[in-house]
Structure formats: structure tokens, C-alpha cells
Design a protein around this motif. Structure first.
Motif, short mmCIF file in Angstrom:
data_model
loop_
_atom_site.label_atom_id
_atom_site.label_comp_id
_atom_site.label_asym_id
_atom_site.label_seq_id
_atom_site.Cartn_x
_atom_site.Cartn_y
_atom_site.Cartn_z
N VAL A 44 0.85 -1.19 0.00
CA VAL A 44 0.00 0.00 0.00
C VAL A 44 0.88 1.24 0.00
CG1 VAL A 44 -1.77 1.28 1.26
CG2 VAL A 44 -1.77 -1.23 1.30
N LEU A 45 0.64 2.13 -0.95
CA LEU A 45 1.32 3.42 -1.00
C LEU A 45 0.32 4.47 -0.54
CD1 LEU A 45 2.84 3.09 -4.59
CD2 LEU A 45 3.98 2.60 -2.42
N ALA A 46 0.55 5.05 0.61
CA ALA A 46 -0.33 6.07 1.15
C ALA A 46 0.43 7.40 1.14
CB ALA A 46 -0.76 5.71 2.57
N LEU A 47 -0.08 8.36 0.39
CA LEU A 47 0.65 9.59 0.13
C LEU A 47 -0.10 10.81 0.63
CD1 LEU A 47 1.36 8.55 -3.54
CD2 LEU A 47 2.97 8.38 -1.65
N THR A 48 0.66 11.76 1.15
CA THR A 48 0.08 13.02 1.61
C THR A 48 0.31 14.14 0.60
OG1 THR A 48 2.08 13.58 2.83
CG2 THR A 48 0.35 12.45 4.05
N ALA A 49 0.97 13.85 -0.49
CA ALA A 49 1.27 14.86 -1.51
C ALA A 49 -0.02 15.44 -2.10
CB ALA A 49 2.11 14.25 -2.62
N ASP A 50 0.09 16.62 -2.69
CA ASP A 50 -1.07 17.26 -3.31
C ASP A 50 -1.62 16.48 -4.48
OD1 ASP A 50 -1.02 19.34 -1.49
OD2 ASP A 50 0.21 20.62 -2.76
N ALA A 51 -0.74 15.76 -5.17
CA ALA A 51 -1.16 14.97 -6.34
C ALA A 51 -0.53 13.59 -6.27
CB ALA A 51 -0.74 15.67 -7.62
N ALA A 52 -1.24 12.61 -6.77
CA ALA A 52 -0.70 11.26 -6.85
C ALA A 52 0.44 11.23 -7.86
CB ALA A 52 -1.79 10.29 -7.25
N PRO A 53 1.44 10.40 -7.65
CA PRO A 53 2.52 10.33 -8.63
C PRO A 53 2.02 9.76 -9.96
CG PRO A 53 2.78 8.60 -6.99
CD PRO A 53 1.65 9.48 -6.55
N THR A 54 2.58 10.24 -11.03
CA THR A 54 2.22 9.72 -12.35
C THR A 54 2.86 8.35 -12.53
OG1 THR A 54 4.17 10.66 -13.41
CG2 THR A 54 2.18 12.07 -13.31
N ALA A 55 2.37 7.62 -13.52
CA ALA A 55 2.96 6.32 -13.84
C ALA A 55 4.44 6.48 -14.18
CB ALA A 55 2.20 5.67 -14.99
N GLU A 56 4.78 7.54 -14.89
CA GLU A 56 6.18 7.79 -15.25
C GLU A 56 7.03 8.05 -14.00
OE1 GLU A 56 9.69 8.01 -16.95
OE2 GLU A 56 7.89 7.35 -18.00
N ALA A 57 6.51 8.82 -13.05
CA ALA A 57 7.25 9.10 -11.81
C ALA A 57 7.47 7.81 -11.01
CB ALA A 57 6.51 10.14 -10.98
N LEU A 58 6.43 6.99 -10.91
CA LEU A 58 6.58 5.71 -10.21
C LEU A 58 7.63 4.84 -10.90
CD1 LEU A 58 2.92 4.71 -9.29
CD2 LEU A 58 4.77 5.33 -7.73
N ARG A 59 7.57 4.77 -12.22
CA ARG A 59 8.52 3.95 -12.98
C ARG A 59 9.95 4.46 -12.77
NH1 ARG A 59 5.73 3.44 -17.07
NH2 ARG A 59 6.19 5.40 -18.08
N SER A 60 10.13 5.76 -12.79
CA SER A 60 11.46 6.35 -12.60
C SER A 60 12.01 6.03 -11.21
CB SER A 60 11.38 7.86 -12.82
OG SER A 60 12.61 8.46 -12.55
N ARG A 61 11.17 6.20 -10.19
CA ARG A 61 11.60 5.89 -8.82
C ARG A 61 11.90 4.40 -8.67
NH1 ARG A 61 7.11 9.45 -5.49
NH2 ARG A 61 7.68 11.45 -6.42
N ALA A 62 11.08 3.57 -9.29
CA ALA A 62 11.27 2.12 -9.21
C ALA A 62 12.59 1.73 -9.87
CB ALA A 62 10.10 1.41 -9.89
N GLU A 63 12.88 2.30 -11.02
CA GLU A 63 14.14 1.99 -11.71
C GLU A 63 15.34 2.41 -10.86
OE1 GLU A 63 13.61 3.96 -15.46
OE2 GLU A 63 12.36 2.35 -16.26
N ALA A 64 15.22 3.53 -10.16
CA ALA A 64 16.31 3.98 -9.29
C ALA A 64 16.51 3.00 -8.13
CB ALA A 64 16.02 5.39 -8.77
N LEU A 65 15.43 2.51 -7.55
CA LEU A 65 15.55 1.52 -6.47
C LEU A 65 16.15 0.22 -7.00
CD1 LEU A 65 12.19 2.06 -4.56
CD2 LEU A 65 14.50 2.50 -3.69
#
Length: 71
Positions: free
Chosen positions: A24-45
Motif C-alpha cells: 500500500v502506497l499512502a501519500l500526503t502529496a497534493d497529487a498522486a505520482p504519475t505512472a512515469e514518476a513511479l517507474r522512474s523511482r522504481a528503476e532507481a531503487l
């Protein structure tokens, strides 16, 4: 899950392929991350090589939580 969605404006869920485990990803940010942002963060991990799972694969199956009515 509904309780989590009450507190966090953006909730996304992932079911790990081949498993009954959920992430579960629970976020307090103003906007949910885009699919591209998730993919970029995942690739970095994944590039760190620290974990024995592919975050890139998980990011590909991440879905926004749709609140369900309480019984």
C-alpha cells in the motif's frame, strides 16, 4: 483500506505478482505520482540492487485504490 484512504488523499495498491501480499502506497502529496514518476523511482531503487524484488515490475501493476462502501 478505507480507513487508510480516510487519512491519506492518495492511496495506491500493488499486489505482488505470484503472491497474496499487497503493498500500500499512502501519500500526503497534493497529487498522486504519475505512472512515469513511479517507474522512474522504481528503476532507481532497482539500480541500487539492495532488494530481491523488482520495483519496476511492481510499479507497472500499481493501481489507485477505489474506496468501497462499508458493509
Amino acid at each position: 483500506m478505507n480507513a487508510i484512504a480516510e487519512v491519506f488523499p492518495h492511496v495506491q495498491v500493488v499486489r505482488r505478482p505470484g503472491s497474496s501480499n499487497w503493498i500500500v502506497l499512502a501519500l500526503t502529496a497534493d497529487a498522486a505520482p504519475t505512472a512515469e514518476a513511479l517507474r522512474s523511482r522504481a528503476e532507481a531503487l532497482d539500480a541500487l540492487g539492495t532488494w530481491k524484488i523488482s520495483f519496476t515490475e511492481l510499479a507497472a501493476v500499481t493501481l489507485p485504490w477505489e474506496r468501497r462502501p462499508s458493509p
